[in-house]
Write a protein that holds these residues in place. Sequence first.
Motif, PDB file in Angstrom:
ATOM      1  N   ARG A 122     -22.679  13.916  13.122  1.00 40.35           N
ATOM      2  CA  ARG A 122     -23.063  12.524  12.894  1.00 40.35           C
ATOM      3  C   ARG A 122     -23.693  11.925  14.152  1.00 40.35           C
ATOM      4  O   ARG A 122     -23.120  11.978  15.232  1.00 40.35           O
ATOM      5  CB  ARG A 122     -21.840  11.685  12.483  1.00 40.35           C
ATOM      6  CG  ARG A 122     -21.226  12.086  11.142  1.00 40.35           C
ATOM      7  CD  ARG A 122     -22.171  11.777  10.019  1.00 40.35           C
ATOM      8  NE  ARG A 122     -21.588  12.045   8.710  1.00 40.35           N
ATOM      9  CZ  ARG A 122     -22.082  12.907   7.851  1.00 40.35           C
ATOM     10  NH1 ARG A 122     -23.156  13.609   8.166  1.00 40.35           N
ATOM     11  NH2 ARG A 122     -21.514  13.080   6.677  1.00 40.35           N
ATOM     12  N   LYS A 163     -18.994  18.395  10.057  1.00 41.94           N
ATOM     13  CA  LYS A 163     -20.012  17.344   9.967  1.00 41.94           C
ATOM     14  C   LYS A 163     -20.587  17.049  11.347  1.00 41.94           C
ATOM     15  O   LYS A 163     -19.894  17.135  12.356  1.00 41.94           O
ATOM     16  CB  LYS A 163     -19.407  16.065   9.376  1.00 41.94           C
ATOM     17  CG  LYS A 163     -18.985  16.192   7.932  1.00 41.94           C
ATOM     18  CD  LYS A 163     -18.523  14.868   7.371  1.00 41.94           C
ATOM     19  CE  LYS A 163     -18.184  14.990   5.889  1.00 41.94           C
ATOM     20  NZ  LYS A 163     -17.736  13.708   5.324  1.00 41.94           N
ATOM     21  N   ASP A 178     -13.802  17.116   9.032  1.00 37.00           N
ATOM     22  CA  ASP A 178     -13.126  16.016   8.349  1.00 37.00           C
ATOM     23  C   ASP A 178     -11.829  16.502   7.694  1.00 37.00           C
ATOM     24  O   ASP A 178     -11.457  17.677   7.805  1.00 37.00           O
ATOM     25  CB  ASP A 178     -14.057  15.360   7.317  1.00 37.00           C
ATOM     26  CG  ASP A 178     -14.391  16.277   6.147  1.00 37.00           C
ATOM     27  OD1 ASP A 178     -13.815  17.385   6.076  1.00 37.00           O
ATOM     28  OD2 ASP A 178     -15.223  15.892   5.306  1.00 37.00           O
ATOM     29  N   LYS A 179     -11.149  15.614   6.986  1.00 36.60           N
ATOM     30  CA  LYS A 179      -9.842  15.952   6.429  1.00 36.60           C
ATOM     31  C   LYS A 179      -9.923  16.967   5.292  1.00 36.60           C
ATOM     32  O   LYS A 179      -8.911  17.540   4.899  1.00 36.60           O
ATOM     33  CB  LYS A 179      -9.152  14.678   5.927  1.00 36.60           C
ATOM     34  CG  LYS A 179      -9.923  13.934   4.849  1.00 36.60           C
ATOM     35  CD  LYS A 179      -9.218  12.643   4.478  1.00 36.60           C
ATOM     36  CE  LYS A 179      -9.989  11.870   3.414  1.00 36.60           C
ATOM     37  NZ  LYS A 179      -9.316  10.601   3.071  1.00 36.60           N
ATOM     38  N   ILE A 230     -17.689   6.621  10.363  1.00 34.80           N
ATOM     39  CA  ILE A 230     -17.647   7.866  11.146  1.00 34.80           C
ATOM     40  C   ILE A 230     -16.381   7.911  11.999  1.00 34.80           C
ATOM     41  O   ILE A 230     -15.668   8.923  12.026  1.00 34.80           O
ATOM     42  CB  ILE A 230     -18.904   7.971  12.029  1.00 34.80           C
ATOM     43  CG1 ILE A 230     -20.168   8.125  11.171  1.00 34.80           C
ATOM     44  CG2 ILE A 230     -18.798   9.161  12.984  1.00 34.80           C
ATOM     45  CD1 ILE A 230     -21.453   8.048  11.951  1.00 34.80           C
ATOM     46  N   GLU A 250     -13.667   6.332  11.568  1.00 34.50           N
ATOM     47  CA  GLU A 250     -12.494   6.418  10.695  1.00 34.50           C
ATOM     48  C   GLU A 250     -12.254   7.867  10.283  1.00 34.50           C
ATOM     49  O   GLU A 250     -11.106   8.314  10.173  1.00 34.50           O
ATOM     50  CB  GLU A 250     -12.721   5.543   9.466  1.00 34.50           C
ATOM     51  CG  GLU A 250     -11.456   5.198   8.703  1.00 34.50           C
ATOM     52  CD  GLU A 250     -11.736   4.238   7.561  1.00 34.50           C
ATOM     53  OE1 GLU A 250     -12.455   4.630   6.608  1.00 34.50           O
ATOM     54  OE2 GLU A 250     -11.270   3.092   7.624  1.00 34.50           O
ATOM     55  N   GLU A 251     -13.344   8.609  10.038  1.00 35.64           N
ATOM     56  CA  GLU A 251     -13.222  10.025   9.691  1.00 35.64           C
ATOM     57  C   GLU A 251     -12.651  10.840  10.856  1.00 35.64           C
ATOM     58  O   GLU A 251     -11.850  11.742  10.660  1.00 35.64           O
ATOM     59  CB  GLU A 251     -14.587  10.598   9.298  1.00 35.64           C
ATOM     60  CG  GLU A 251     -14.930  10.436   7.844  1.00 35.64           C
ATOM     61  CD  GLU A 251     -16.093  11.329   7.444  1.00 35.64           C
ATOM     62  OE1 GLU A 251     -16.097  11.813   6.303  1.00 35.64           O
ATOM     63  OE2 GLU A 251     -16.989  11.541   8.269  1.00 35.64           O
ATOM     64  N   ILE A 252     -13.095  10.512  12.074  1.00 41.62           N
ATOM     65  CA  ILE A 252     -12.615  11.250  13.254  1.00 41.62           C
ATOM     66  C   ILE A 252     -11.179  10.877  13.560  1.00 41.62           C
ATOM     67  O   ILE A 252     -10.327  11.742  13.813  1.00 41.62           O
ATOM     68  CB  ILE A 252     -13.517  10.965  14.472  1.00 41.62           C
ATOM     69  CG1 ILE A 252     -14.943  11.462  14.209  1.00 41.62           C
ATOM     70  CG2 ILE A 252     -12.955  11.622  15.736  1.00 41.62           C
ATOM     71  CD1 ILE A 252     -15.930  11.113  15.300  1.00 41.62           C
ATOM     72  N   ASP A 275      -8.463  12.571  16.091  1.00 43.50           N
ATOM     73  CA  ASP A 275      -8.659  14.017  16.146  1.00 43.50           C
ATOM     74  C   ASP A 275      -9.692  14.376  17.207  1.00 43.50           C
ATOM     75  O   ASP A 275     -10.318  13.508  17.820  1.00 43.50           O
ATOM     76  CB  ASP A 275      -9.111  14.527  14.773  1.00 43.50           C
ATOM     77  CG  ASP A 275      -8.640  15.953  14.520  1.00 43.50           C
ATOM     78  OD1 ASP A 275      -8.280  16.624  15.499  1.00 43.50           O
ATOM     79  OD2 ASP A 275      -8.644  16.385  13.357  1.00 43.50           O
ATOM     80  N   TYR A 325     -17.583  17.313  14.147  1.00 45.38           N
ATOM     81  CA  TYR A 325     -16.141  17.323  13.898  1.00 45.38           C
ATOM     82  C   TYR A 325     -15.858  17.887  12.507  1.00 45.38           C
ATOM     83  O   TYR A 325     -16.772  18.109  11.703  1.00 45.38           O
ATOM     84  CB  TYR A 325     -15.567  15.915  14.022  1.00 45.38           C
ATOM     85  CG  TYR A 325     -16.178  14.908  13.081  1.00 45.38           C
ATOM     86  CD1 TYR A 325     -15.610  14.655  11.836  1.00 45.38           C
ATOM     87  CD2 TYR A 325     -17.340  14.214  13.430  1.00 45.38           C
ATOM     88  CE1 TYR A 325     -16.173  13.739  10.969  1.00 45.38           C
ATOM     89  CE2 TYR A 325     -17.912  13.312  12.566  1.00 45.38           C
ATOM     90  CZ  TYR A 325     -17.329  13.075  11.341  1.00 45.38           C
ATOM     91  OH  TYR A 325     -17.890  12.177  10.467  1.00 45.38           O
TER      92      TYR A 325
END
Length: 599
Positions: free
Chosen positions: A310, A308, A302-303, A269, A271-273, A276, A300
């Motif tokens: 979480r 999403k 994602d790329k 999670i 890593e996805e954020i 940002d 948030y």
Amino acid sequence: MIDQLMERFYKRKAPEPDSCNNAINSRLDDINWEEEIKSDPGLRKQINDYHPNVRERVRRKYLENGPCQPRTIRFPMTEIGGVPRRFVPEWFDEFRGWLEYSESKDKAYCFYCFLFREKKDGGYEAFVKNGWNGYHRKERLQNHVGNVGGSHYLAMKKCDDLLQTKQHIDVAFRDVSESAKKDYYTRLNGSIDVARILVKQGLPFRGHDESKKSLNKGNFREFRNFVEEQNPILRKAVDKKKSDNSLLIAPEIQKDIVHCFAKEVLHFILEEIGDDVFCLLVDESRDVSWKEQMAMVLRYVDKFGIVKERFVGLVHVNETNSASLKSAIDALFADLKLSLKQVRGQGYDGASNMRGEFNGLQSLIMRENSSAYYVHCFAHQLQLVLVAIARKHKGVSEFFTMISILLNVVGGSSKRRDMIRDINLQEMSKALGCGQLQTGTGLNQEQSLQRPGDTRWSSHYKSLKSLVDMFPTIVKVLEIVEKDKKDWKIRDQASNLLQYFQSFDSIFYLHLILTILGITNTLSLALQRKDQDIVNAIKCVKATKCQLDELRREKWMMLLDDVHGFCDKNDICKLEMEDEYIDPKKRRHKSGITNKHYY
């Protein structure tokens, strides 16, 4: 969500022993020991700051060098209580082996506690982290040593054990054969596989009786035994006598594996954020033991541009005031290495401790980040509106009170619930025989009256919908209960319910509220979509207001036709809308208005 967030972990197995050893050795080789090991205790890096794989090597290096005990330097004077004081070098002999002195800090430290003392133990701050310089109180050094079994004594014992090289884990590990190592990792992978499927399916791990004689040892052990039967390699690794003490099925092992899963999910999670921005969603809830907890969710993009939400943490809080919640958020953000500067939105319910303009949680966060705009949960606002209207209107409030009593009467015992199922099955069979119902997949499922929740008005909609569908069945059950001579209280309630629900008033309220809740339920579901945005949410609210306004202005006759049709179907007396309205409680007084005007 588990499939997406743990995909990488599911594909991953426990590393082979050789790869583990190589990773540890490479980490050890990368350290410059001459620069890393500091003689001065005031300049040292704390043991817990090192990676767990290298801590033992660091401790050995320090034990080889011994404590820092400079005797020939000139110790500076410090005025304490108006009297000049300094460190006495003779204390090195009196407190042999553990007392150290930092020339850079002019403070004393404990060598043993530095190597092995836990942060939570008392005395850690004084003799490990910050140092001690209360030179006017020598008894403080004696108190630090304490009794046998104390923290200082345990640290000293661990230092002695570490010097016994034959007892070290790496030495014992090297003595183990390669086949034994492979068997160990085979058993570990077996436990990981079982834990993985239980976590994915949301199943409990432990059993009530996990003894060898038990016929049901719980999900984890039963699944593990099944995997052993299907996997000959695992069965061979478990059958060996050497595995008796390392089956890797203990509750502690299970918790460690699940904890690794949780860390991997959180890592994915975060890593996805990345660096940002995100929105913070917080709510309070109590567990079954009535402990207050704070659930935190991050929202948030994602790329790939997908919104999403979480869940990242559940934190126990002693109090639910805004300051306590803010402290809990700060602590969780520190663990996750997130910053409040990344927050671009806050979403809570309408409680004063959350949305308070001056001392609420949203105001405390906005003081640190003015871009963290607060948005009151739209779905929660909708629930508040429905509750307020239901309480304000006397007829609607009375209707929901009677619904609550009805649910207690017809659903208060298993006998009456079975009666509902049997009568409903008979009614459905008759309707199917007459061609009034159609057959097909998903149609004519078994129904029951669902008890609505206090804060979820979508559940009220389901309850009222079931009441409309099962109305003839409910009436027959009430008629049977009304004749029951054993329980006079339930009998009288059933009689009053029959009288109320066979009146035009109740049928009108039933259809009116069901129509309104049908419109608001659609809005509620739309507002709770994970990909919902603020612009579309406002459009949904406006569209719902237009629907309600259209219901008021243009759909009166449609609603009335539904009510009359229901009355005809269930043999309930209808009212002529042009007749004079008669108040049931004031029959002697003329109202002066028509039924149409009243309704």
